[in-house]
Design a protein around this motif. Structure first.
Motif, PDB file in Angstrom:
ATOM      1  N   ILE A 369     -37.572   9.621  -2.547  1.00 14.23           N
ATOM      2  CA  ILE A 369     -37.784   8.653  -3.561  1.00 14.23           C
ATOM      3  C   ILE A 369     -39.186   8.521  -4.143  1.00 14.23           C
ATOM      4  CG2 ILE A 369     -37.851   6.186  -3.909  1.00 14.23           C
ATOM      5  CD1 ILE A 369     -35.108   6.270  -2.148  1.00 14.23           C
ATOM      6  N   ARG A 370     -40.279   8.632  -3.042  1.00 14.83           N
ATOM      7  CA  ARG A 370     -41.708   8.418  -3.444  1.00 14.83           C
ATOM      8  C   ARG A 370     -42.096   9.819  -4.252  1.00 14.83           C
ATOM      9  NH1 ARG A 370     -42.161   6.548   1.850  1.00 14.83           N
ATOM     10  NH2 ARG A 370     -42.757   8.550   2.623  1.00 14.83           N
ATOM     11  N   GLY A 371     -41.297  10.933  -4.026  1.00 14.78           N
ATOM     12  CA  GLY A 371     -41.616  11.946  -4.683  1.00 14.78           C
ATOM     13  C   GLY A 371     -41.354  11.919  -6.048  1.00 14.78           C
ATOM     14  N   PHE A 372     -40.222  11.172  -6.372  1.00 19.88           N
ATOM     15  CA  PHE A 372     -39.555  11.202  -7.666  1.00 19.88           C
ATOM     16  C   PHE A 372     -40.299  10.204  -8.617  1.00 19.88           C
ATOM     17  CE2 PHE A 372     -35.213  12.699  -7.597  1.00 19.88           C
ATOM     18  CZ  PHE A 372     -35.422  13.961  -7.060  1.00 19.88           C
ATOM     19  N   ILE A 373     -41.038   8.962  -7.669  1.00 20.77           N
ATOM     20  CA  ILE A 373     -41.628   7.951  -8.357  1.00 20.77           C
ATOM     21  C   ILE A 373     -43.027   8.680  -8.882  1.00 20.77           C
ATOM     22  CG2 ILE A 373     -42.780   5.839  -8.146  1.00 20.77           C
ATOM     23  CD1 ILE A 373     -40.490   4.897  -6.380  1.00 20.77           C
ATOM     24  N   ASN A 374     -43.640   9.307  -7.994  1.00 22.47           N
ATOM     25  CA  ASN A 374     -45.004   9.777  -8.200  1.00 22.47           C
ATOM     26  C   ASN A 374     -44.814  11.102  -9.375  1.00 22.47           C
ATOM     27  OD1 ASN A 374     -46.441   8.395  -6.294  1.00 22.47           O
ATOM     28  ND2 ASN A 374     -45.740   9.710  -4.705  1.00 22.47           N
ATOM     29  N   ASN A 375     -43.613  11.602  -9.433  1.00 21.32           N
ATOM     30  CA  ASN A 375     -43.578  12.476 -10.626  1.00 21.32           C
ATOM     31  C   ASN A 375     -42.869  11.898 -11.863  1.00 21.32           C
ATOM     32  OD1 ASN A 375     -44.026  15.715  -9.836  1.00 21.32           O
ATOM     33  ND2 ASN A 375     -43.214  14.374  -7.915  1.00 21.32           N
ATOM     34  N   ASN A 376     -42.886  10.382 -11.791  1.00 17.79           N
ATOM     35  CA  ASN A 376     -42.575   9.651 -13.104  1.00 17.79           C
ATOM     36  C   ASN A 376     -40.927   9.925 -13.415  1.00 17.79           C
ATOM     37  OD1 ASN A 376     -45.007   8.963 -13.782  1.00 17.79           O
ATOM     38  ND2 ASN A 376     -45.662  10.693 -14.514  1.00 17.79           N
ATOM     39  N   GLU A 377     -40.229  10.227 -12.371  1.00 15.86           N
ATOM     40  CA  GLU A 377     -38.800  10.424 -12.480  1.00 15.86           C
ATOM     41  C   GLU A 377     -38.190   8.886 -12.069  1.00 15.86           C
ATOM     42  OE1 GLU A 377     -37.002  12.654 -13.768  1.00 15.86           O
ATOM     43  OE2 GLU A 377     -38.411  14.172 -14.281  1.00 15.86           O
ATOM     44  N   THR A 378     -38.582   7.800 -12.609  1.00 14.24           N
ATOM     45  CA  THR A 378     -38.156   6.559 -12.155  1.00 14.24           C
ATOM     46  C   THR A 378     -36.469   6.456 -12.208  1.00 14.24           C
ATOM     47  OG1 THR A 378     -38.883   5.530 -14.181  1.00 14.24           O
ATOM     48  CG2 THR A 378     -40.137   5.457 -12.604  1.00 14.24           C
ATOM     49  N   SER A 379     -35.858   6.745 -13.141  1.00 15.62           N
ATOM     50  CA  SER A 379     -34.514   6.643 -13.283  1.00 15.62           C
ATOM     51  C   SER A 379     -33.771   7.386 -12.156  1.00 15.62           C
ATOM     52  CB  SER A 379     -33.824   7.055 -14.587  1.00 15.62           C
ATOM     53  OG  SER A 379     -34.078   8.467 -14.811  1.00 15.62           O
ATOM     54  N   ARG A 380     -34.336   8.667 -11.794  1.00 17.79           N
ATOM     55  CA  ARG A 380     -33.439   9.659 -10.749  1.00 17.79           C
ATOM     56  C   ARG A 380     -33.887   8.811  -9.258  1.00 17.79           C
ATOM     57  NH1 ARG A 380     -35.007  15.459 -12.359  1.00 17.79           N
ATOM     58  NH2 ARG A 380     -33.480  16.148 -10.559  1.00 17.79           N
ATOM     59  N   ALA A 381     -35.330   7.972  -9.315  1.00 20.87           N
ATOM     60  CA  ALA A 381     -35.418   7.417  -8.126  1.00 20.87           C
ATOM     61  C   ALA A 381     -34.665   6.220  -7.922  1.00 20.87           C
ATOM     62  CB  ALA A 381     -36.924   7.440  -8.418  1.00 20.87           C
TER      63      ALA A 381
END
Length: 424
Positions: A369-381
Motif C-alpha cells: 500500500i505504501r509502495g502504491f501511494i509513493n508511486n501515485n497509484e492512490t486508487s489502487r492503494a
C-alpha cells in the motif's frame, strides 16, 4: 515376557519401557503401558511411573494432561516427590505461568517436600525472563535459607535477567560473585555478559570479557563468537567482525547458520554487499544447509542497494535450491519492486502468495500500500486498503501517515476516511 510367563515383568521393567516411550515422544504409549501395569498382579504403578510420564507431558507443554495424571496419582494414595513437583513447575513456567509455579512451590513446602537446586533454578529462570529480577533474587534468598547453594545455572539466569533489563553494572556484579566463588563461571556465563554488553553497545567491555576467557581456562564457543560478531556489526565495526569471523574458524570453531546470518546481515548493512554475495556463493559451494533466513538477508540487502535484478534472480532461483520463500521473502521482494517502480510486478507477486502456501500478512499489505501511494497509484492503494481491512489487518503508523497526508491534499476519494476510521 508376558506371553511366555517364564519371567514376569516387575515395576522396574515397566518403568524402564515407559521411560523409553517418553524419550521417543510417545506419551500415549507410555500412558497405555501405565494401564497395562494394573492388569499385572503385584505390579502396581509407583511414584517413578507417574513422575516419568508427568515430566514428559510437561516437557511437551501438555500441562492439563499432566495435572490430570497428577490428580490420579494423588487419588491412588501415591505421594508426589520433589521430581514430580519440579516437573510441574517447569511445565507451567514454560507457559509463563509464574503465579501457578509459585503456588506449586508453596504447596510442596506445605507438604514437607523440600525443593532442590533444580526446582529453584526453574523459578529463578522464569522470573528473570519475565523481567522480575527482584522476585528471582527472593527465590535465591529462600534457597540459601534452606542451605541450598546457588549453582552456575542459578547465577547465569540472574545475570541474564539483569542483561535483559539493561542493568549491566548489576550483571557484572553477579559475574564477579561467580568468579569469587571459584570455578562457577562457564562459557555460557561469558556469552551472557558479552551479549548484554553488545546489546547496550558497550563493545569494549564485551571484548574485554572475551579476552579474559583464556585466563579463566575457558574456550569461546560458536555462540560466544557469534554474539560478539553481531555486536561489532551492529555498531559498524565490520572489519573487526570479519577478522573475528576468520579467527573463529582458525581456532576450530565452525560457524553455524546463525553465525553466517549475523555476518551476512552485518555486511549488507555496512555497504559490503559484494562481500556478502561472495560469502553466500562460498556457502552454497560448500553445500551447507542454508535456510530461508540466510537468503532473506541477502535479497533484502540487494534490494536496498538498488540491485533489484540480482534480487529478483536470487528470489526466482530459491525453489531450484530446495528453499521455499516465506512471507518475509515475498514482502521484502514486494518492497524492493515498489521502491524501484515495478508496481505491477509487485501486485502480481502479492496475488501469487496464497497459492504458494504463504498468505500475505499485515506487514505485506502495509508494504505494498505504501509502495502504491509513493508511486501515485492512490486508487489502487485504496482498493488494497479495503482488502487489507476485510482480511482483518490494519494500517500501521507509517501507512496511516501517508493516508492522512493524501486526505489533507484532497487527492483521494473522501470515502477513504471511513476506511481510515475502521483501521484505527
Amino acid at each position: 515376557m508376558l506371553e511366555a510367563g517364564h519371567c514376569k515383568p516387575n515395576v522396574v521393567t515397566f518403568n524402564t519401557l515407559m521411560k523409553g516411550f517418553c524419550m521417543s515422544g510417545d506419551n500415549t504409549a507410555a500412558i497405555q503401558l501405565l494401564g497395562k501395569m494394573e492388569e499385572e498382579r503385584g505390579c502396581e504403578p509407583n511414584i517413578v511411573s507417574f513422575s516419568t510420564i508427568i515430566d514428559s507431558l510437561c516437557k511437551d507443554t501438555l500441562i492439563d494432561e499432566a495435572f490430570n495424571l497428577f490428580a490420579e496419582m494423588i487419588s491412588r494414595g501415591i505421594t508426589p516427590d520433589v521430581v514430580t513437583y519440579t516437573s510441574l513447575i517447569h511445565g507451567v513456567c514454560k507457559l509463563g505461568q509464574w503465579k501457578q509455579a509459585t503456588r506449586l512451590l508453596d504447596e510442596m513446602l506445605s507438604k514437607g517436600i523440600f525443593p532442590d537446586v533444580c526446582t529453584f533454578n526453574v523459578l529463578v529462570d522464569t522470573f528473570c525472563k519475565e523481567g522480575m529480577v527482584m522476585e528471582a533474587k527472593s527465590v535465591i534468598q529462600k534457597m540459601i535459607q534452606r542451605h541450598i547453594q546457588p549453582d552456575t545455572i542459578t547465577y547465569n539466569s540472574l545475570m541474564d535477567g539483569y542483561c535483559l533489563r539493561g542493568e549491566m553494572d548489576k550483571a557484572r556484579q553477579v559475574f564477579d560473585v561467580m568468579i569469587s566463588k571459584g570455578s562457577m563461571v562457564d562459557v555460557q556465563s561469558c556469552s551472557i555478559l558479552i551479549h548484554g554488553y553488545c546489546k547496550g553497545k558497550m563493545l569494549d567491555k564485551a571484548y574485554k570479557i572475551f579476552k579474559e576467557m583464556p585466563r579463566m581456562e575457558l574456550v569461546p564457543d560458536t555462540v560466544t563468537y557469534s554474539t560478539l560478531i553481531d555486536g561489532l556489526c551492529k555498531v559498524g565495526r565490520i572489519q573487526e567482525a570479519e577478522e573475528l569471523f576468520s579467527e573463529m574458524q582458525g581456532c576450530g570453531q565452525l560457524p553455524n547458520v546463525q553465525t553466517y546470518a549475523v555476518i551476512l546481515d552485518g555486511l549488507c548493512n555496512n555497504h559490503q554487499l559484494s562481500t556478502a554475495v561472495e560469502l553466500l556463493t562460498e556457502m552454497e559451494a560448500r553445500e551447507l544447509e542454508l535456510d530461508i533466513v540466510i537468503y532473506n538477508i541477502v535479497i533484502e540487502g540487494l534490494c536496498k542497494a538498488g540491485e533489484i535484478e540480482s534480487a529478483r534472480d536470487l528470489f526466482c532461483g530459491l525453489s531450484s535450491k530446495g528453499v521455499q520463500p516465506n512471507v518475509r521473502t515475498h514482502t521484502v521482494m514486494i518492497h524492493g519492486l515498489c521502491h524501484h517502480g515495478f508496481i505491477v510486478e509487485a501486485e502480481k507477486l502479492l496475488r501469487e502468495m496464497g497459492g504458494k502456501g504463504c498468505s500475505p500478512n499485515g506487514w505485506t499489505y502495509n508494504t505494498i500500500i505504501r509502495g502504491f501511494i509513493n508511486n501515485n497509484e492512490t486508487s489502487r492503494a485504496t482498493r488494497l486498503i479495503q482488502e487489507m481491512l476485510e482480511r482483518g489487518f490494519s494500517a500501521d503508523a507509517s501507512t496511516m501517515e501517508l493516508i492522512v497526508d493524501l486526505l489533507s491534499k484532497d487527492t483521494v476519494d473522501p470515502g477513504l476516511l471511513a476506511l481510515l476510521k475502521d483501521s484505527v
